[in-house]
Design a protein around this motif. Structure first.
Motif, PDB file in Angstrom:
ATOM      1  N   PHE A  65      35.573  67.425  31.960  1.00 39.20           N
ATOM      2  CA  PHE A  65      34.249  67.226  32.553  1.00 39.20           C
ATOM      3  C   PHE A  65      34.201  67.768  33.985  1.00 39.20           C
ATOM      4  O   PHE A  65      33.274  68.489  34.359  1.00 39.20           O
ATOM      5  N   GLU A  66      35.237  67.474  34.768  1.00 40.96           N
ATOM      6  CA  GLU A  66      35.259  67.937  36.160  1.00 40.96           C
ATOM      7  C   GLU A  66      35.351  69.459  36.237  1.00 40.96           C
ATOM      8  O   GLU A  66      34.780  70.075  37.146  1.00 40.96           O
ATOM      9  N   PHE A  71      24.227  59.676  29.474  1.00 37.26           N
ATOM     10  CA  PHE A  71      25.621  59.519  29.849  1.00 37.26           C
ATOM     11  C   PHE A  71      25.666  59.085  31.313  1.00 37.26           C
ATOM     12  O   PHE A  71      24.805  59.457  32.101  1.00 37.26           O
ATOM     13  N   VAL A  94      28.342  58.451  34.824  1.00 38.26           N
ATOM     14  CA  VAL A  94      29.595  58.908  35.399  1.00 38.26           C
ATOM     15  C   VAL A  94      30.131  57.811  36.307  1.00 38.26           C
ATOM     16  O   VAL A  94      29.425  57.302  37.168  1.00 38.26           O
ATOM     17  N   ALA A 115      36.107  64.917  27.053  1.00 35.59           N
ATOM     18  CA  ALA A 115      35.566  65.075  28.405  1.00 35.59           C
ATOM     19  C   ALA A 115      36.470  64.506  29.492  1.00 35.59           C
ATOM     20  O   ALA A 115      36.577  65.076  30.577  1.00 35.59           O
ATOM     21  N   ASN A 116      37.131  63.394  29.207  1.00 40.77           N
ATOM     22  CA  ASN A 116      37.933  62.743  30.250  1.00 40.77           C
ATOM     23  C   ASN A 116      39.419  63.073  30.179  1.00 40.77           C
ATOM     24  O   ASN A 116      40.222  62.520  30.910  1.00 40.77           O
ATOM     25  N   VAL A 171      27.186  67.860  30.408  1.00 38.54           N
ATOM     26  CA  VAL A 171      27.305  67.116  29.147  1.00 38.54           C
ATOM     27  C   VAL A 171      26.778  67.964  27.996  1.00 38.54           C
ATOM     28  O   VAL A 171      27.375  68.026  26.915  1.00 38.54           O
ATOM     29  N   TYR A 226      25.362  66.916  36.153  1.00 37.36           N
ATOM     30  CA  TYR A 226      25.943  66.068  35.098  1.00 37.36           C
ATOM     31  C   TYR A 226      25.312  66.322  33.734  1.00 37.36           C
ATOM     32  O   TYR A 226      26.015  66.469  32.736  1.00 37.36           O
ATOM     33  N   ASP A 227      23.965  66.378  33.687  1.00 34.91           N
ATOM     34  CA  ASP A 227      23.295  66.528  32.393  1.00 34.91           C
ATOM     35  C   ASP A 227      23.630  67.853  31.730  1.00 34.91           C
ATOM     36  O   ASP A 227      23.951  67.902  30.538  1.00 34.91           O
ATOM     37  N   GLU A 247      26.083  67.937  43.209  1.00 38.30           N
ATOM     38  CA  GLU A 247      26.944  67.493  42.121  1.00 38.30           C
ATOM     39  C   GLU A 247      26.182  66.700  41.056  1.00 38.30           C
ATOM     40  O   GLU A 247      26.304  66.957  39.865  1.00 38.30           O
ATOM     41  N   ARG A 285      36.211  61.711  38.133  1.00 38.09           N
ATOM     42  CA  ARG A 285      34.921  61.271  37.608  1.00 38.09           C
ATOM     43  C   ARG A 285      35.119  61.025  36.121  1.00 38.09           C
ATOM     44  O   ARG A 285      35.573  61.915  35.420  1.00 38.09           O
ATOM     45  N   ARG A 286      34.808  59.839  35.668  1.00 39.63           N
ATOM     46  CA  ARG A 286      34.932  59.539  34.239  1.00 39.63           C
ATOM     47  C   ARG A 286      33.559  59.560  33.604  1.00 39.63           C
ATOM     48  O   ARG A 286      32.630  58.908  34.084  1.00 39.63           O
ATOM     49  N   LEU A 287      33.458  60.319  32.506  1.00 44.19           N
ATOM     50  CA  LEU A 287      32.193  60.397  31.789  1.00 44.19           C
ATOM     51  C   LEU A 287      32.147  59.247  30.793  1.00 44.19           C
ATOM     52  O   LEU A 287      33.045  59.101  29.968  1.00 44.19           O
ATOM     53  N   ILE A 288      31.109  58.421  30.892  1.00 37.75           N
ATOM     54  CA  ILE A 288      31.019  57.267  30.003  1.00 37.75           C
ATOM     55  C   ILE A 288      29.859  57.465  29.043  1.00 37.75           C
ATOM     56  O   ILE A 288      28.708  57.619  29.462  1.00 37.75           O
ATOM     57  N   THR A 294      39.853  66.720  34.995  1.00 30.70           N
ATOM     58  CA  THR A 294      39.418  66.465  33.624  1.00 30.70           C
ATOM     59  C   THR A 294      38.535  67.624  33.152  1.00 30.70           C
ATOM     60  O   THR A 294      38.062  68.432  33.953  1.00 30.70           O
TER      61      THR A 294
END
Lengths: 338, 240
Positions: B97-98, A5, A7, B132-133, B120, B116-117, B112, A325-328, B95
């Motif tokens: 995710f945030e 993924f 970001v 997530a968004n 997720v 991320y991993d 930060e 932050r957009r998760l792509i 969001t």
């Protein structure tokens, strides 16, 4: 599950916006060679309001600390400039960043007093603190007492040099303030600030040191207000306690931020532009001008609760200064690659 | 194995009202302790005392061998106490995710990008990846509850405090939640779980604690506790 993924932190508008902002700053920086000194003065004044409003927005709009006493730090910044320039004979232009540092240092003990109060008490308490500074300084005769004094440190510097240097300092200060606030909001600390605005309890229980984050924001806002004050009185050449510590600073900042759009950077920029136009067109009407400003603020908050920019931003999903932050997902990555 | 959490004579009063009255408690590492009790028994206050939202008037609280009674909540979180609130408290303007980035970054003190991993992964485990968004403020109640759990997990806890996370869920959703709790159990995380949806609680808890008026009235294996006449009278309102 091999592809990871990613970001994303940018939007299309932010890429265009960044380029436009860079060109705009470059164009503005050529002003001293060709522009009318009157325009430069207007720009300088507005950049001070911009810096101050940005800081107020960071403090109140993002941090939830509604202060109506930030003029305390405008005044302290201005008087620090005066003391450094007139009394300690520091180069007045060099004294501007030093005045900001001095304001920051004074804000540390002040924060311990202000942070004992919350909500409405904090708002009024900060105003009282500003008044204490105003009255105290009015009683110090070496800095001009109640009637104020002139910035004599600028004597001996040619008019054109003074005007150009003041202009560039204001431009640099405003650009730095936008960059600093934007950088802070995008950072890990900014994330904590946005979190605690929504729920202090939850933020604290997720490991955020709420008090430390709020104090950091308060100190940044104070330093920014100090910079605005130093720049304002550098351009003004004269300072008095009543002008330096006037609550109008906070009133105008609230107008700019609330009408433009609280809790967004773009909103503050829109608010300052609007404030400039209104000031230019109607300020001759004196008291009626202020009544008009107040009425406009009332109408905007009723019709557009998120401010003018908030309305536009939501309508068109437009963000020039995105902080999210957009998760792509990986799938879309592949789609983009092909 | 030693106790990961130990309370010794902990009390908390609001004015004249004793909400927690000299409570002592030991929780073993890796166990899931279910907490039952009528409304006002002091269950949520117990959580507030452990997470640090409220300071105890008396007594000691030890976590992983450290005395934590005087630590602020953020430091207790960093030590490994994760909490899911009864009334979800999402960071609404951020969001989903945030929300997890905040928890992962500050709760386990990582930079930060290093979070991320794991964020997720937690989103995947809690069924929130497709959202997530989305802004957390726009989530449904079920998703808010999931986010509450996800965020607590993202802090990398050794001890999880779950406060009525099954309340308001449908039967099917509650069973999904039990599956999730069992998965967390297998990772070795210790849990305290307050729950009124008793069958969900019994499906996961290894041991039960029943509180009434700030005191422990029963503690032990689920079958024995649920069969205890005092528990039946106080909690289930059965005549004894």
């Amino acid at each position: 599950m091999t592809a990871a993924f990613t970001v994303s932190r940018a939007t299309r508008a932010s890429r265009i916006g960044g380029a436009v902002a860079a060109v705009l700053v470059l164009w503005l920086s050529t002003f001293p060679w060709w522009a009318d000194p009157g325009w430069m003065r207007e720009f300088e004044e507005m950049s001070c309001y911009l810096i101050f409003a940005l800081m107020w927005n960071l403090l109140a709009g993002y941090g939830g600390m509604v202060s109506i006493g930030q003029q305390a730090f405008v005044g302290l910044g201005g008087y620090a400039l005066l003391v450094l320039g007139n009394h300690l004979h520091v180069n007045p232009f060099l004294a501007v960043p030093l005045a900001m540092v001095a304001t920051l240092a004074l804000a540390v003990p002040v924060s311990f007093i202000a942070f004992r109060l919350q909500g409405g008490y904090f708002a009024i308490g900060t105003w009282v603190i500003a008044e204490v500074f105003r009255i105290s300084i009015a009683n110090i005769s070496t800095v001009g007492g109640g009637s104020g004094t002139s910035l004599t440190a600028l004597r001996g510097i040619s008019r054109s040099t003074r005007e150009a240097a003041t202009f560039w300092l204001c431009l640099a200060g405003a650009t730095a303030a936008v960059a600093a606030v934007y950088g802070f909001l995008r950072s890990r600390e900014g994330l904590a600030l946005l979190a605690l605005r929504d729920s202090e309890t939850a933020a604290e229980s997720q490991g955020v040191d709420v008090t430390r984050t709020k104090r950091a924001v308060y100190l940044i806002a104070a330093a920014g207000a100090g910079l605005a004050g130093a720049l304002y009185f550098l351009g003004n050449l004269r300072i008095s306690p009543d002008a330096a510590f006037t609550v109008n600073w906070s009133a105008f900042a609230i107008f700019i931020v609330v009408v433009g759009g609280v809790g967004t950077l773009e909103g503050t920029l829109v608010g300052v532009a609007l404030f400039y136009l209104l000031n230019k067109l109607f300020s001759d009407y004196g008291t009626w001008y202020l009544v008009g400003l107040g009425l406009l603020a009332v109408v905007v908050t009723l019709k557009f609760p998120a401010g003018l920019w908030g309305f536009v931003s939501r309508r068109f999903d437009l963000h020039f200064f995105p902080v999210h932050r957009r998760l792509i997902p990986p799938e879309r990555d592949r789609a983009c690659a092909t | 194995m030693g106790a990961i959490l130990a309370l010794d004579g902990v009390s908390k009063s609001y004015g004249a009202l004793r909400v927690i009255d000299g409570l002592s408690l030991a929780v073993e590492e890796g166990e899931t302790l279910g907490i039952l009790g009528p409304n006002g028994a002091g269950k949520t206050t117990l959580f507030n005392l452990v997470s640090g939202d409220v300071r105890a008037d008396a007594g000691q609280i030890r976590f992983g061998g450290h005395e934590i009674s005087h630590e602020p909540p953020h430091r207790r979180c960093r030590l490994g106490i994760g909490r899911a609130y009864q009334v979800p408290q999402p960071f609404g303007a951020m969001t989903v995710f945030e929300n997890l980035i905040v928890a992962a970054s500050f709760g386990s003190q990582k930079r930060e990008k290093e979070t991320y991993d794991s964020a997720v992964q937690v989103l995947g485990e809690t069924g929130l990846l497709s959202k997530a968004n989305r802004l957390a403020g726009t989530l449904t109640l079920l998703d808010r509850k999931r986010l509450e759990l996800a965020r607590a997990l993202a802090t990398g806890p050794r001890l999880l405090l779950l406060d009525e996370i099954a309340g308001g869920l449908t039967e099917h959703e509650a069973m999904e939640l039990v599956e999730e709790i069992r998965r967390i159990q297998r990772t070795g995380v210790t849990m305290l779980w307050i729950e009124h949806v008793v069958h969900a609680l019994l499906a996961a808890a290894g041991r039960l604690l029943v509180l009434d008026a700030g005191r422990k009235i029963a503690e032990g294996a689920p079958v024995a506790v649920m069969g205890d006449p005092l528990v039946q009278r106080v909690y289930m309102g059965l005549a004894a």
